[in-house]
Design a protein around this motif. Structure first.
Motif, PDB file in Angstrom:
ATOM      1  N   ALA A   1       0.815  -1.214   0.000  1.00 17.80           N
ATOM      2  CA  ALA A   1       0.000   0.000   0.000  1.00 17.80           C
ATOM      3  C   ALA A   1       0.848   1.262   0.000  1.00 17.80           C
ATOM      4  O   ALA A   1       0.310   2.375   0.003  1.00 17.80           O
ATOM      5  N   GLY A   2       2.189   1.108   0.003  1.00 18.31           N
ATOM      6  CA  GLY A   2       3.071   2.269   0.002  1.00 18.31           C
ATOM      7  C   GLY A   2       3.364   2.805   1.387  1.00 18.31           C
ATOM      8  O   GLY A   2       3.894   3.914   1.526  1.00 18.31           O
ATOM      9  N   THR A   3       3.048   2.025   2.413  1.00 17.02           N
ATOM     10  CA  THR A   3       3.363   2.430   3.781  1.00 17.02           C
ATOM     11  C   THR A   3       4.709   1.850   4.194  1.00 17.02           C
ATOM     12  O   THR A   3       5.138   0.807   3.692  1.00 17.02           O
ATOM     13  N   LEU A   4       5.375   2.529   5.137  1.00 14.45           N
ATOM     14  CA  LEU A   4       6.707   2.138   5.599  1.00 14.45           C
ATOM     15  C   LEU A   4       6.658   1.885   7.097  1.00 14.45           C
ATOM     16  O   LEU A   4       6.092   2.684   7.851  1.00 14.45           O
ATOM     17  N   TRP A   5       7.278   0.783   7.511  1.00 16.77           N
ATOM     18  CA  TRP A   5       7.239   0.373   8.907  1.00 16.77           C
ATOM     19  C   TRP A   5       8.650   0.026   9.374  1.00 16.77           C
ATOM     20  O   TRP A   5       9.435  -0.558   8.627  1.00 16.77           O
ATOM     21  N   CYS A   6       8.974   0.373  10.641  1.00 18.49           N
ATOM     22  CA  CYS A   6      10.287   0.058  11.206  1.00 18.49           C
ATOM     23  C   CYS A   6      10.125  -0.473  12.629  1.00 18.49           C
ATOM     24  O   CYS A   6       9.122  -0.191  13.302  1.00 18.49           O
ATOM     25  N   TRP A   7      11.136  -1.214  13.102  1.00 14.57           N
ATOM     26  CA  TRP A   7      11.101  -1.773  14.448  1.00 14.57           C
ATOM     27  C   TRP A   7      12.525  -2.106  14.900  1.00 14.57           C
ATOM     28  O   TRP A   7      13.443  -2.204  14.089  1.00 14.57           O
ATOM     29  N   GLY A   8      12.702  -2.233  16.234  1.00 11.33           N
ATOM     30  CA  GLY A   8      14.009  -2.544  16.801  1.00 11.33           C
ATOM     31  C   GLY A   8      14.599  -1.361  17.557  1.00 11.33           C
ATOM     32  O   GLY A   8      13.873  -0.544  18.144  1.00 11.33           O
ATOM     33  N   ASN A   9      15.919  -1.255  17.543  1.00 10.67           N
ATOM     34  CA  ASN A   9      16.632  -0.197  18.258  1.00 10.67           C
ATOM     35  C   ASN A   9      16.255   1.172  17.695  1.00 10.67           C
ATOM     36  O   ASN A   9      16.156   1.348  16.477  1.00 10.67           O
ATOM     37  N   ASN A  10      16.082   2.161  18.598  1.00 12.28           N
ATOM     38  CA  ASN A  10      15.618   3.483  18.166  1.00 12.28           C
ATOM     39  C   ASN A  10      16.314   4.590  18.954  1.00 12.28           C
ATOM     40  O   ASN A  10      15.768   5.678  19.122  1.00 12.28           O
ATOM     41  N   PHE A  11      17.558   4.325  19.399  1.00  7.13           N
ATOM     42  CA  PHE A  11      18.218   5.290  20.281  1.00  7.13           C
ATOM     43  C   PHE A  11      18.460   6.635  19.599  1.00  7.13           C
ATOM     44  O   PHE A  11      18.537   7.671  20.266  1.00  7.13           O
ATOM     45  N   ALA A  12      18.561   6.647  18.256  1.00  6.69           N
ATOM     46  CA  ALA A  12      18.822   7.902  17.541  1.00  6.69           C
ATOM     47  C   ALA A  12      17.649   8.317  16.660  1.00  6.69           C
ATOM     48  O   ALA A  12      17.793   9.180  15.802  1.00  6.69           O
ATOM     49  N   GLY A  13      16.495   7.694  16.869  1.00  7.59           N
ATOM     50  CA  GLY A  13      15.331   8.039  16.052  1.00  7.59           C
ATOM     51  C   GLY A  13      15.318   7.363  14.695  1.00  7.59           C
ATOM     52  O   GLY A  13      14.597   7.781  13.780  1.00  7.59           O
ATOM     53  N   GLN A  14      16.081   6.268  14.542  1.00  7.57           N
ATOM     54  CA  GLN A  14      16.201   5.613  13.239  1.00  7.57           C
ATOM     55  C   GLN A  14      14.929   4.894  12.790  1.00  7.57           C
ATOM     56  O   GLN A  14      14.829   4.463  11.646  1.00  7.57           O
ATOM     57  N   LEU A  15      13.937   4.771  13.690  1.00  4.76           N
ATOM     58  CA  LEU A  15      12.667   4.158  13.292  1.00  4.76           C
ATOM     59  C   LEU A  15      11.724   5.171  12.639  1.00  4.76           C
ATOM     60  O   LEU A  15      10.716   4.784  12.045  1.00  4.76           O
ATOM     61  N   GLY A  16      12.014   6.466  12.772  1.00  4.86           N
ATOM     62  CA  GLY A  16      11.254   7.494  12.065  1.00  4.86           C
ATOM     63  C   GLY A  16       9.843   7.713  12.555  1.00  4.86           C
ATOM     64  O   GLY A  16       9.011   8.263  11.819  1.00  4.86           O
ATOM     65  N   ASP A  17       9.556   7.312  13.798  1.00  4.69           N
ATOM     66  CA  ASP A  17       8.195   7.488  14.322  1.00  4.69           C
ATOM     67  C   ASP A  17       8.080   8.707  15.226  1.00  4.69           C
ATOM     68  O   ASP A  17       7.086   8.879  15.933  1.00  4.69           O
ATOM     69  N   GLY A  18       9.119   9.555  15.236  1.00 10.59           N
ATOM     70  CA  GLY A  18       9.083  10.777  16.031  1.00 10.59           C
ATOM     71  C   GLY A  18       9.515  10.599  17.466  1.00 10.59           C
ATOM     72  O   GLY A  18       9.436  11.544  18.260  1.00 10.59           O
ATOM     73  N   THR A  19       9.982   9.380  17.816  1.00  8.08           N
ATOM     74  CA  THR A  19      10.412   9.107  19.189  1.00  8.08           C
ATOM     75  C   THR A  19      11.777   8.428  19.175  1.00  8.08           C
ATOM     76  O   THR A  19      12.345   8.154  18.106  1.00  8.08           O
ATOM     77  N   THR A  20      12.272   8.129  20.380  1.00  6.33           N
ATOM     78  CA  THR A  20      13.480   7.302  20.516  1.00  6.33           C
ATOM     79  C   THR A  20      13.134   6.025  21.283  1.00  6.33           C
ATOM     80  O   THR A  20      13.994   5.411  21.919  1.00  6.33           O
ATOM     81  N   THR A  21      11.883   5.621  21.191  1.00  7.17           N
ATOM     82  CA  THR A  21      11.392   4.444  21.910  1.00  7.17           C
ATOM     83  C   THR A  21      11.662   3.169  21.121  1.00  7.17           C
ATOM     84  O   THR A  21      11.345   3.083  19.931  1.00  7.17           O
ATOM     85  N   GLN A  22      12.243   2.189  21.770  1.00  5.28           N
ATOM     86  CA  GLN A  22      12.475   0.886  21.149  1.00  5.28           C
ATOM     87  C   GLN A  22      11.140   0.233  20.808  1.00  5.28           C
ATOM     88  O   GLN A  22      10.191   0.299  21.584  1.00  5.28           O
ATOM     89  N   ARG A  23      11.056  -0.403  19.627  1.00  5.23           N
ATOM     90  CA  ARG A  23       9.810  -1.036  19.188  1.00  5.23           C
ATOM     91  C   ARG A  23      10.048  -2.518  18.919  1.00  5.23           C
ATOM     92  O   ARG A  23      10.975  -2.890  18.194  1.00  5.23           O
ATOM     93  N   LEU A  24       9.183  -3.373  19.488  1.00  5.41           N
ATOM     94  CA  LEU A  24       9.313  -4.817  19.305  1.00  5.41           C
ATOM     95  C   LEU A  24       8.489  -5.342  18.135  1.00  5.41           C
ATOM     96  O   LEU A  24       8.613  -6.517  17.776  1.00  5.41           O
ATOM     97  N   SER A  25       7.667  -4.488  17.572  1.00  6.37           N
ATOM     98  CA  SER A  25       6.845  -4.872  16.420  1.00  6.37           C
ATOM     99  C   SER A  25       6.787  -3.692  15.453  1.00  6.37           C
ATOM    100  O   SER A  25       7.099  -2.549  15.829  1.00  6.37           O
ATOM    101  N   PRO A  26       6.404  -3.924  14.205  1.00  7.67           N
ATOM    102  CA  PRO A  26       6.413  -2.857  13.199  1.00  7.67           C
ATOM    103  C   PRO A  26       5.608  -1.627  13.620  1.00  7.67           C
ATOM    104  O   PRO A  26       4.459  -1.739  14.061  1.00  7.67           O
ATOM    105  N   THR A  27       6.225  -0.457  13.476  1.00  5.96           N
ATOM    106  CA  THR A  27       5.597   0.829  13.779  1.00  5.96           C
ATOM    107  C   THR A  27       5.676   1.694  12.528  1.00  5.96           C
ATOM    108  O   THR A  27       6.745   1.805  11.907  1.00  5.96           O
ATOM    109  N   GLN A  28       4.563   2.320  12.168  1.00  2.69           N
ATOM    110  CA  GLN A  28       4.515   3.037  10.894  1.00  2.69           C
ATOM    111  C   GLN A  28       5.310   4.335  10.935  1.00  2.69           C
ATOM    112  O   GLN A  28       5.230   5.110  11.882  1.00  2.69           O
ATOM    113  N   VAL A  29       6.062   4.549   9.860  1.00  2.00           N
ATOM    114  CA  VAL A  29       6.806   5.788   9.664  1.00  2.00           C
ATOM    115  C   VAL A  29       5.859   6.817   9.051  1.00  2.00           C
ATOM    116  O   VAL A  29       4.968   6.472   8.265  1.00  2.00           O
TER     117      VAL A  29
END
Length: 498
Positions: free
Chosen positions: A414-442
């Protein structure tokens, strides 16, 4: 002309002309006899009305076109076999038309009209100009010396089409390794005939879809043109793509997959990650990976830039049959080899990507699977449990995956982007630095590609824009002209990214 049928004494049918000619001849003969009888009385001029009718019937004529077809209308004897013997094609691609015509007795002139307009005097040939697209009818009639116009006309109908067709591509290959490609296109007019030319070759008739095998590396162009039934030619429309290999740069070594499915690697080889059957410390030149040239994908492991003692490293390859092969050292897969070894028995893989200590793969049904270290939840299964075999990531509809150092990102259909895992520098792109154990939408939509790095991520959108987020200190790896960390996608300079 009205229906008229008579038979002679032998039962043969006579048409109106035959009948009237014969009746006229008999009546004329009778009139001559009467005239002779009256001659002695000085009444030779006493011709009856019947004689006049017979004379006219005997000389009655009807208008005909150039093919000898009887014209429309009811005759008054003035058309005198008019005909059209020169005309445009029934379907013409010119707004100009010329007609030639003739026939009639001496002294007869002609009148013409177009599409039921006013009659006007004309002489052959007649040239019509500035005709609009559509159906037209040209008519002629005769006029005698006394100015009497025939009620019969000869007409010709045709259609003008000066509008060229338009050919449009619907789909075609993108830049990539594919050598067997399919392209689809359409023409906006019924009966349109299309011709194709690949890479400047001779045009040949073709129909959509068209399929080509283009093994040569480099840029390719398919040009298509069309012609409608009237002979109007379209403008040439083209689809251009490049047949290129795939390059993968890892921690201290690199690999290149050619379009002909041969795989090469070079650089550090202390764990056999070059796959050429040796454990040489390094190879400064590309070496061929052992095995058949049936590779369709390759993934190499990254390296921690600040880690002094490096972990064992490995290379993953994907073959045409959908199987995954591993070489180098991969404790997660219990494989240590300097030549490719098949991983598992599944042969439905379509994409692979590997991080520092975890690996991920897409299957043909749109499911995503990961295995290995899961300390930061980079496997996306909702846990931090280490997995020695593929475990399914939450969700379906995945079309691309990228395993970063210890985070993972994937694109859905559908053209959506999802990230999960380590997020200490905001590399998951969800606006936080919270670690994610499951896919979180960018944030955002229209994503078509993603690449996860050590502590930053970049993605491309369908509009050709490039966006990056995460760690940006010192090096400016986000490409936005700053060295400022970003917790959500920020657009990199430039457009036209693919």
């Amino acid at each position: 002309m009205s229906n008229f049928t008579r038979k002679n004494k032998f039962g043969k049918k006579l048409d109106r002309r035959d009948y009237m000619n014969r009746q006229g001849a008999l009546t004329t003969a009778l009139c001559l006899a009467v005239a002779l009888l009256l001659a002695g009385c000085g009444q030779q001029k006493a011709k009856t009305a019947a004689c006049k009718d017979a004379a006219q019937a005997a000389t009655d004529t009807t208008a005909y076109d150039g093919a000898g077809t009887e014209a429309t209308g009811v005759g008054n004897g003035l058309a005198s076999r008019a005909y059209i013997d020169g005309s445009p094609a029934l379907l013409a691609n010119s707004d100009t038309a010329q007609f030639s015509f003739g026939g009639g007795d001496d002294g007869v002139t002609f009148e013409c009209r177009l599409d039921g307009g006013e009659w006007s005097s004309c002489t052959s040939p007649v040239t019509l100009t500035n005709l609009s697209d559509g159906a037209h009818t040209f008519e002629i009639r005769t006029v005698d010396a006394a100015g009497n116009a025939s009620t019969e006309t000869v007409q010709y109908s045709w259609t003008v089409d000066t509008t060229p067709p338009v050919v449009t591509f619907q789909s075609g290959p993108a830049n990539g390794m594919a050598t067997d490609v399919t392209l689809t296109f359409s023409c906006n007019e019924t009966g349109c005939v299309t011709e194709c030319s690949l890479d400047g070759g001779v045009y040949a008739t073709c129909t959509s879809p068209v399929m080509y095998n283009v093994p040569a590396t480099g840029e390719h162009t398919l040009s298509v043109r069309g012609a409608d039934p009237a002979g109007n030619g379209s403008a040439v429309t083209s689809w251009t793509w490049a047949t290129v290999g795939t390059v993968a740069a890892g921690g201290g070594y690199s690999c290149y997959l050619e379009p002909n499915h041969t795989l090469w690697c070079w650089g550090d080889n202390q764990y056999g990650q070059l796959g050429n059957g040796s454990y040489n410390m390094s190879s400064p030149l590309p070496v061929t990976v052992v095995g058949p040239s049936t590779w369709v994908g390759v993934a190499v492991a990254p390296r921690d830039p600040i880690q002094i003692i490096q972990n064992p490293t490995r290379t993953y390859g994907l073959r045409m049959d959908g199987s995954i092969w591993v070489w180098g050292s991969d404790p997660n897969a219990s494989i240590s080899s300097n030549v490719p070894v098949q991983y598992g028995s599944v042969t439905d893989w379509t994409d692979i990507s590997i991080g520092e200590e975890h690996s991920c793969g897409l299957q043909n049904n749109g499911t995503l699977w990961c295995w290995g270290t899961n300390t930061f939840g980079q496997l996306g299964d909702g846990t931090t449990t280490y997995r020695t075999s593929p475990t399914q990531v939450q969700g379906t509809g995945w079309v691309q995956v990228s395993a970063g150092f210890n985070h993972t990102c994937g694109v859905k259909s559908a053209g959506t982007l999802w990230c999960w895992g380590n997020n200490f520098a905001g590399q998951l792109g969800d606006g936080t630095t919270t670690q994610r154990l499951s896919p979180t939408q960018v944030t955002g939509t229209g994503w078509v590609q993603v690449s996860a790095g050590f502590s930053h991520t970049c993605g491309v959108k369908s509009a050709g824009t490039l966006w990056c987020w995460g760690y940006n200190y010192y090096y400016g790896q986000l490409g936005d002209g700053t060295t400022t960390l970003s917790l959500s996608p920020t657009q990199a300079t430039g457009t036209g990214w693919v």
